[in-house]
Write a protein that holds these residues in place. Structure first.
Motif, mmCIF file in Angstrom:
data_model
loop_
_atom_site.group_PDB
_atom_site.id
_atom_site.type_symbol
_atom_site.label_atom_id
_atom_site.label_comp_id
_atom_site.label_asym_id
_atom_site.label_seq_id
_atom_site.Cartn_x
_atom_site.Cartn_y
_atom_site.Cartn_z
ATOM 1 N N PHE A 39 20.700 -28.292 2.247
ATOM 2 C CA PHE A 39 21.597 -29.230 1.563
ATOM 3 C C PHE A 39 21.234 -30.749 2.048
ATOM 4 N N ARG A 40 20.970 -30.853 3.217
ATOM 5 C CA ARG A 40 20.723 -31.837 3.865
ATOM 6 C C ARG A 40 19.306 -32.285 3.398
ATOM 7 N N GLU A 41 18.404 -31.344 3.192
ATOM 8 C CA GLU A 41 16.956 -31.851 2.557
ATOM 9 C C GLU A 41 17.085 -32.209 1.286
ATOM 10 N N VAL A 42 17.857 -31.634 0.361
ATOM 11 C CA VAL A 42 18.316 -32.213 -0.936
ATOM 12 C C VAL A 42 18.679 -33.520 -0.846
ATOM 13 N N PHE A 43 19.442 -33.911 0.081
ATOM 14 C CA PHE A 43 20.061 -35.245 -0.051
ATOM 15 C C PHE A 43 18.620 -36.384 0.410
ATOM 16 N N THR A 44 18.045 -35.821 1.258
ATOM 17 C CA THR A 44 16.868 -36.608 1.715
ATOM 18 C C THR A 44 15.852 -36.625 0.577
ATOM 19 N N VAL A 45 15.664 -35.879 -0.136
ATOM 20 C CA VAL A 45 14.625 -36.073 -1.177
ATOM 21 C C VAL A 45 14.979 -36.578 -2.430
ATOM 22 N N CYS A 46 16.530 -36.563 -2.690
ATOM 23 C CA CYS A 46 16.969 -37.623 -3.561
ATOM 24 C C CYS A 46 17.064 -39.029 -3.286
ATOM 25 N N ILE A 47 16.816 -39.464 -2.032
ATOM 26 C CA ILE A 47 16.778 -40.764 -1.340
ATOM 27 C C ILE A 47 15.335 -41.187 -1.672
ATOM 28 N N VAL A 48 14.558 -40.105 -1.375
ATOM 29 C CA VAL A 48 12.829 -40.605 -1.425
ATOM 30 C C VAL A 48 12.438 -41.017 -2.764
ATOM 31 N N VAL A 49 13.142 -39.824 -3.537
ATOM 32 C CA VAL A 49 12.454 -40.047 -4.933
ATOM 33 C C VAL A 49 13.090 -41.478 -5.802
ATOM 34 N N CYS A 50 14.603 -41.774 -5.247
ATOM 35 C CA CYS A 50 14.793 -42.967 -5.836
ATOM 36 C C CYS A 50 14.311 -44.500 -5.173
ATOM 37 N N THR A 86 10.502 -26.557 1.822
ATOM 38 C CA THR A 86 9.827 -27.046 0.503
ATOM 39 C C THR A 86 10.232 -28.456 0.360
ATOM 40 N N LEU A 87 11.429 -28.547 0.371
ATOM 41 C CA LEU A 87 11.909 -30.031 0.093
ATOM 42 C C LEU A 87 11.591 -30.947 0.935
ATOM 43 N N ASN A 88 11.452 -30.463 2.288
ATOM 44 C CA ASN A 88 10.761 -31.571 3.470
ATOM 45 C C ASN A 88 9.395 -31.917 3.187
ATOM 46 N N TYR A 89 8.743 -30.908 2.463
ATOM 47 C CA TYR A 89 7.303 -30.955 2.290
ATOM 48 C C TYR A 89 7.217 -32.247 1.093
ATOM 49 N N PHE A 90 7.859 -32.098 0.126
ATOM 50 C CA PHE A 90 7.856 -33.287 -1.009
ATOM 51 C C PHE A 90 8.345 -34.485 -0.367
ATOM 52 N N SER A 91 9.622 -34.530 0.551
ATOM 53 C CA SER A 91 9.958 -35.764 0.765
ATOM 54 C C SER A 91 8.987 -36.577 1.832
ATOM 55 N N ARG A 92 8.104 -35.821 2.758
ATOM 56 C CA ARG A 92 7.067 -36.248 3.434
ATOM 57 C C ARG A 92 5.845 -36.532 2.888
ATOM 58 N N ASN A 93 5.598 -35.829 1.874
ATOM 59 C CA ASN A 93 3.925 -35.860 1.325
ATOM 60 C C ASN A 93 3.925 -36.393 -0.048
ATOM 61 N N LEU A 94 4.977 -36.692 -1.002
ATOM 62 C CA LEU A 94 4.838 -37.248 -2.302
ATOM 63 C C LEU A 94 4.113 -38.509 -2.084
ATOM 64 N N ASP A 95 4.545 -39.240 -1.128
ATOM 65 C CA ASP A 95 3.950 -40.587 -1.044
ATOM 66 C C ASP A 95 2.242 -40.466 -1.106
ATOM 67 N N LYS A 96 1.852 -39.530 -0.366
ATOM 68 C CA LYS A 96 0.098 -39.202 -0.243
ATOM 69 C C LYS A 96 -0.273 -38.946 -1.460
ATOM 70 N N LEU A 97 0.392 -37.817 -2.294
ATOM 71 C CA LEU A 97 -0.064 -37.575 -3.505
ATOM 72 C C LEU A 97 -0.301 -38.450 -4.424
ATOM 73 N N ILE A 98 0.708 -39.498 -4.319
ATOM 74 C CA ILE A 98 0.798 -40.553 -5.400
ATOM 75 C C ILE A 98 -0.019 -41.592 -5.181
ATOM 76 N N ILE A 99 -0.325 -42.047 -3.852
ATOM 77 C CA ILE A 99 -1.354 -42.964 -3.503
ATOM 78 C C ILE A 99 -2.732 -42.590 -3.723
ATOM 79 N N GLY A 100 -3.086 -41.404 -3.368
ATOM 80 C CA GLY A 100 -4.359 -40.688 -3.625
ATOM 81 C C GLY A 100 -4.823 -40.795 -5.083
ATOM 82 N N LYS A 101 -3.652 -40.409 -6.026
ATOM 83 C CA LYS A 101 -4.071 -40.516 -7.449
ATOM 84 C C LYS A 101 -4.300 -42.052 -8.190
#
Length: 370
Positions: free
Chosen positions: A357-368, A220-235
């Protein structure tokens, strides 16, 4: 050569042969479709695909790798888990079908209603296929999986091109995902049928729960880290800009998928045999990392300095706006090739909690960085 290394090498060669042959077919088909279908249509499909990926993560609940990793499951357990996925398939399909109106409203694209509802078929069969596919991986039937995947890629890709020539536009892009998911389920399930139970036994689910729950959270976290950009660009930037980004991203992912993802499916069933010998597991994985680094970083340099030529050759001059995006994305290829294999080693070691927990760290970086 040890037996495990021999199995890993042979399995990787089989998967690689199909993958690399399919790569040229995929590039050829993609090049034709890019010249027949607009960037905005690719953007619309990208939005639907991103949301489908999330629904499938919810439906899967980390079941596929849990089955491959677990050595105690019997036929009855597998039938119970399969029955659980049937209910998940029905729920996920219904959820996506109903949500199609809301998705279309959010992105102000009426055609997304029809596109999402047709693609709900893919969700249904992909979810049903989680357990049959896991059994084939567990049995190391890499050749069987690769041959069927390649054949469908060629046949359905050809139908998609024909449909695009006939003027079906965006609907041509639905042929491959819908018919691939349904056909593979029929083929994989027929090879090793499982009994469906209206009332499945929860004890079988509990056997894989501790593994699958963290796998699910990681996915789930990996999904958001990899796809949040597309959702934002599309919107906020529109479907056309998302189309340019999506095609650049897909082209950049080809070496990742056809290098790291050739090895990863083989790593899990082979390396899971070493889950009680972490030192040996680490040693084997280090060999894989070195190989991926030798391949990935030179390739990344090549893509960066030849981005313009690659975009023009593969997609044509209509996609010139995708060149800067592809150039920037190509910088990450070497790192992505290495990191793409890391999930399999966590799974093989029965260490999905650290993976989460690795994915938690990744998502935090992506969001920032957004």
């Amino acid at each position: 050569m040890s037996n495990a290394r021999k199995v890993l090498v042979n399995g990787t060669l089989v998967v690689a042969a199909a993958k690399y042959t399919g790569l040229f077919i995929q590039l050829f088909i993609s090049a034709i479709l890019a010249r027949l279908i607009s960037a905005s249509d690719f953007g619309i499909i990208a939005i639907a695909t991103v949301i489908i990926a999330f629904i499938e993560i919810l439906s899967n609940f980390g079941i596929t790798p849990a089955i491959v990793q677990n050595k105690t499951l019997d036929k009855n357990d597998l039938s119970n888990i399969f029955s659980f996925t049937v209910y998940g398939a029905i729920l996920g399909t219904a959820l996506f079908f109903v949500a199609s109106w809301g998705i279309a409203d959010f992105y102000d694209s009426e055609i997304l209603v029809t596109i999402c509802q047709i693609l709900s078929i893919k969700i249904f069969f992909s979810t049903l296929n989680f357990v049959p596919y896991a059994l084939l991986l567990k049995q190391m039937k890499f050749k069987f999986i690769s041959i069927w995947t390649f054949c469908l890629q060629v046949v359905l890709g050809s139908f998609a091109v024909l449909a695009a020539y006939r003027g079906y536009g965006i609907y041509s892009l639905l042929i491959t995902p819908v018919f691939t998911s349904s056909t593979l389920f029929v083929v994989y399930y027929s090879r090793d049928p499982l009994k469906f139970k209206f009332k499945f036994e929860k004890a079988s689910i509990k056997k894989i729960f501790s593994f699958s729950v963290y796998q699910f959270l990681s996915n789930t976290l990996n999904y958001f880290s990899r796809n949040l950009d597309k959702l934002i660009i599309g919107k906020f930037l529109g479907m056309e800009q998302l189309g340019y980004y999506e095609k650049s991203y897909r082209l950049m992912l080809l070496p990742v998928q056809n290098i790291a993802h050739v090895i990863s499916p083989v790593m899990l069933p082979v390396f899971s045999e070493f889950q009680t010998d972490l030192k040996r597991l680490a040693s084997r994985y280090l060999e894989v990392v070195k190989l991926l680094a030798y391949l990935g970083f030179p390739l990344s340099v090549f893509l960066v300095f030849n981005s313009r030529e690659l975009i023009m050759i593969v997609y044509g001059d209509r996609w010139i706006d995708a060149i800067p995006v592809f150039t920037i994305l190509s910088v990450s290829v070497g790192f992505q090739i290495i990191l793409a294999s890391s999930g399999a080693i966590f799974q093989a070691a029965n260490a999905t909690k650290p993976m989460f927990f690795r994915e938690v760290f990744t998502v935090c970086i992506v969001v920032c960085t957004l």
